[in-house]
Design an enzyme around this catalytic site. Structure first.
Site, mmCIF file in Angstrom:
data_model
loop_
_atom_site.group_PDB
_atom_site.id
_atom_site.type_symbol
_atom_site.label_atom_id
_atom_site.label_comp_id
_atom_site.label_asym_id
_atom_site.label_seq_id
_atom_site.Cartn_x
_atom_site.Cartn_y
_atom_site.Cartn_z
ATOM 1 N N ARG A 7 0.837 -1.209 0.000
ATOM 2 C CA ARG A 7 0.000 0.000 0.000
ATOM 3 C C ARG A 7 0.865 1.249 0.000
ATOM 4 N NH1 ARG A 7 -4.434 -0.364 4.511
ATOM 5 N NH2 ARG A 7 -5.102 1.581 3.521
ATOM 6 N N GLN A 28 -9.560 9.804 8.231
ATOM 7 C CA GLN A 28 -9.450 8.392 8.602
ATOM 8 C C GLN A 28 -8.379 7.730 7.734
ATOM 9 O OE1 GLN A 28 -13.684 6.615 9.418
ATOM 10 N NE2 GLN A 28 -13.897 8.196 7.864
ATOM 11 N N HIS A 50 -6.342 7.624 12.187
ATOM 12 C CA HIS A 50 -6.022 6.186 12.040
ATOM 13 C C HIS A 50 -4.540 5.980 11.747
ATOM 14 C CE1 HIS A 50 -10.475 5.082 11.062
ATOM 15 N NE2 HIS A 50 -10.275 5.330 12.333
ATOM 16 N N CYS A 84 8.798 1.845 16.741
ATOM 17 C CA CYS A 84 9.514 0.707 17.332
ATOM 18 C C CYS A 84 8.866 0.304 18.660
ATOM 19 C CB CYS A 84 10.971 1.113 17.575
ATOM 20 S SG CYS A 84 11.934 -0.131 18.421
ATOM 21 N N CYS A 123 17.222 2.453 18.037
ATOM 22 C CA CYS A 123 17.861 1.545 19.023
ATOM 23 C C CYS A 123 18.586 0.393 18.357
ATOM 24 C CB CYS A 123 16.815 1.008 20.004
ATOM 25 S SG CYS A 123 15.670 -0.192 19.285
ATOM 26 N N GLY A 128 -16.491 11.402 1.577
ATOM 27 C CA GLY A 128 -15.932 10.134 1.101
ATOM 28 C C GLY A 128 -15.769 9.083 2.173
ATOM 29 N N GLU A 138 -22.169 7.900 -2.952
ATOM 30 C CA GLU A 138 -23.554 7.424 -2.782
ATOM 31 C C GLU A 138 -23.893 7.431 -1.303
ATOM 32 O OE1 GLU A 138 -22.876 3.778 -4.727
ATOM 33 O OE2 GLU A 138 -21.675 2.974 -3.099
ATOM 34 N N ALA A 149 -15.761 13.031 -5.603
ATOM 35 C CA ALA A 149 -15.214 14.095 -4.735
ATOM 36 C C ALA A 149 -14.500 15.183 -5.527
ATOM 37 C CB ALA A 149 -14.254 13.462 -3.727
HETATM 38 N N1 APR Z 1 -15.767 10.393 -4.482
HETATM 39 C C1 APR Z 1 -16.444 10.511 -3.314
HETATM 40 N N2 APR Z 1 -16.754 9.461 -2.518
HETATM 41 C C2 APR Z 1 -16.365 8.235 -2.946
HETATM 42 C C3 APR Z 1 -15.674 8.028 -4.156
HETATM 43 C C4 APR Z 1 -15.372 9.175 -4.939
HETATM 44 N N3 APR Z 1 -14.724 9.080 -6.107
HETATM 45 N N4 APR Z 1 -15.459 6.691 -4.296
HETATM 46 C C5 APR Z 1 -15.996 6.095 -3.209
HETATM 47 N N5 APR Z 1 -16.551 7.015 -2.413
HETATM 48 C C6 APR Z 1 -17.254 6.816 -1.131
HETATM 49 C C7 APR Z 1 -18.075 5.547 -1.070
HETATM 50 O O1 APR Z 1 -19.397 5.800 -1.529
HETATM 51 C C8 APR Z 1 -18.048 5.231 0.428
HETATM 52 O O2 APR Z 1 -19.092 5.914 1.094
HETATM 53 O O3 APR Z 1 -16.253 6.675 -0.145
HETATM 54 C C9 APR Z 1 -16.724 5.834 0.895
HETATM 55 C C10 APR Z 1 -15.677 4.791 1.188
HETATM 56 O O4 APR Z 1 -16.108 4.038 2.294
HETATM 57 P P1 APR Z 1 -15.098 2.978 2.953
HETATM 58 O O5 APR Z 1 -14.474 2.181 1.867
HETATM 59 O O6 APR Z 1 -15.838 2.276 4.036
HETATM 60 O O7 APR Z 1 -13.935 3.885 3.565
HETATM 61 P P2 APR Z 1 -13.952 4.669 4.939
HETATM 62 O O8 APR Z 1 -15.329 5.157 5.264
HETATM 63 O O9 APR Z 1 -12.858 5.662 4.873
HETATM 64 O O10 APR Z 1 -13.538 3.520 6.005
HETATM 65 C C11 APR Z 1 -13.346 3.934 7.330
HETATM 66 O O11 APR Z 1 -12.534 1.739 7.897
HETATM 67 O O12 APR Z 1 -11.256 -0.090 7.385
HETATM 68 C C12 APR Z 1 -11.301 1.043 8.132
HETATM 69 O O13 APR Z 1 -9.412 2.189 8.860
HETATM 70 C C13 APR Z 1 -10.181 1.961 7.736
HETATM 71 O O14 APR Z 1 -10.172 4.360 7.731
HETATM 72 C C14 APR Z 1 -10.891 3.216 7.280
HETATM 73 C C15 APR Z 1 -12.241 3.113 7.955
HETATM 74 ZN ZN ZN Z 2 13.870 1.129 18.612
#
Ligand code: APR
Ligand code: ZN
Length: 237
Positions: free
Chosen positions: A61, A97, A115, A123, A145, A182, A210, A226
């Site tokens: 990642r 997040q 997050h 460490c 260390c 988002g 959505e 976005a």
């Molecule tokens: N523009 C705007 N929104 C978008 C786009 C885009 N191009 N593409 C996807 N989305 C929206 C989706 O509709 C959804 O509501 O982004 C959101 C992504 O949701 P998740 O995948 O659940 O991500 P997130 O809400 O950040 O997850 C929260 O969960 O796994 C943990 O630590 C991780 O920080 C993360 C947390």
């Molecule tokens: Zn260390």
């Protein structure tokens, strides 16, 4: 809502704001947690059981992140922060997040990464926290260390306490405008921030692709990519 009324802003972003920069979201179709099992890769227990796989997951990642660029939505939030500071309109808190650094690379000065951050590791032996782009394995020695076997991603895993909650709740309690951008609204405590903001009397806005799990809680909702929504929304504040 006219700009004059808005004084203190809290903005929460999720994976959706970085989707158009090529970084995956978690719960959309084909999302990260569809391809990978978070219970094997994003918990302290998973790391204790198999540090090699966990490091490999975050190394991959991190490589994607280094190749990614901030998008118009990141830049629009950076411009809004600058405007708020230049015109002394009130407090501006950007909470993400996301563990990517695209807000900072997009020009935001202050970003609260609740997050953690993918480009940092720490460490377990000496507590040293450092930035890096290179891959880490269980054999990588700590730059401070020198011991190996103690490095972990500076990322908040499921079951761990998010960072900066005191600052976040203090800002939510005094905000006039809260926007969630988002995020699916599925992971707490972030999914509960809108309720805190409403209790403080703030106007609440959801900007996403959505509707998510908590969309009905927001006063105002906009759906679309976005990179289109955020620049439009910020210019009308
Ligand atoms: N523009 C705007 N929104 C978008 C786009 C885009 N191009 N593409 C996807 N989305 C929206 C989706 O509709 C959804 O509501 O982004 C959101 C992504 O949701 P998740 O995948 O659940 O991500 P997130 O809400 O950040 O997850 C929260 O969960 O796994 C943990 O630590 C991780 O920080 C993360 C947390
Ligand atoms: Zn260390």
């Amino acid at each position: 809502m006219s700009a004059r009324e808005v004084r203190n802003i809290v903005i929460l972003t999720g994976a959706g704001i970085s989707a158009e920069s090529g970084l995956g979201t978690f719960r959309d179709k084909g999302g990260i947690w569809e391809k990978f099992d978070w219970q094997k890769l994003a918990t302290p227990e998973a790391f204790a059981a198999d540090p090699h796989s966990v490091h490999a997951f975050y190394n991959a990642r991190r490589e994607n992140l280094i190749a990614a660029q901030p998008n118009a939505a990141h830049r629009a939030l950076a411009a809004l922060e600058l405007l708020w500071q230049a015109e002394e309109r009130g407090r501006f808190l950007l909470v993400t997040q996301n563990i990517d650094d695209l807000h900072a690379r997009g020009g935001s000065n202050e970003v609260l990464h609740m997050h953690g951050e993918l480009l940092k590791s720490r460490c377990n032996h000496c507590g040293h926290l450092f930035e890096h782009e290179h891959a880490i394995t269980p054999d990588t020695p700590c730059p401070s260390c020198g011991q190996s076997g103690g490095l972990r991603p500076h990322v908040v895993w499921f079951g761990e306490m998010p960072l900066g909650l005191d600052t976040i709740y203090e800002a939510l309690g005094a905000c006039d405008l809260f926007a969630a951008i988002g995020t699916s609204g599925t992971v707490y405590p972030a999914a509960g921030f809108v309720t805190e903001a409403k209790a403080a009397g703030a106007w609440t806005v959801e900007l996403s692709l959505e509707p998510g799990e908590i969309s009905t809680l927001f006063d105002e909702r906009h759906y679309g990519p976005a990179t289109k929504l955020v620049p439009e929304w910020t210019t009308n504040l």
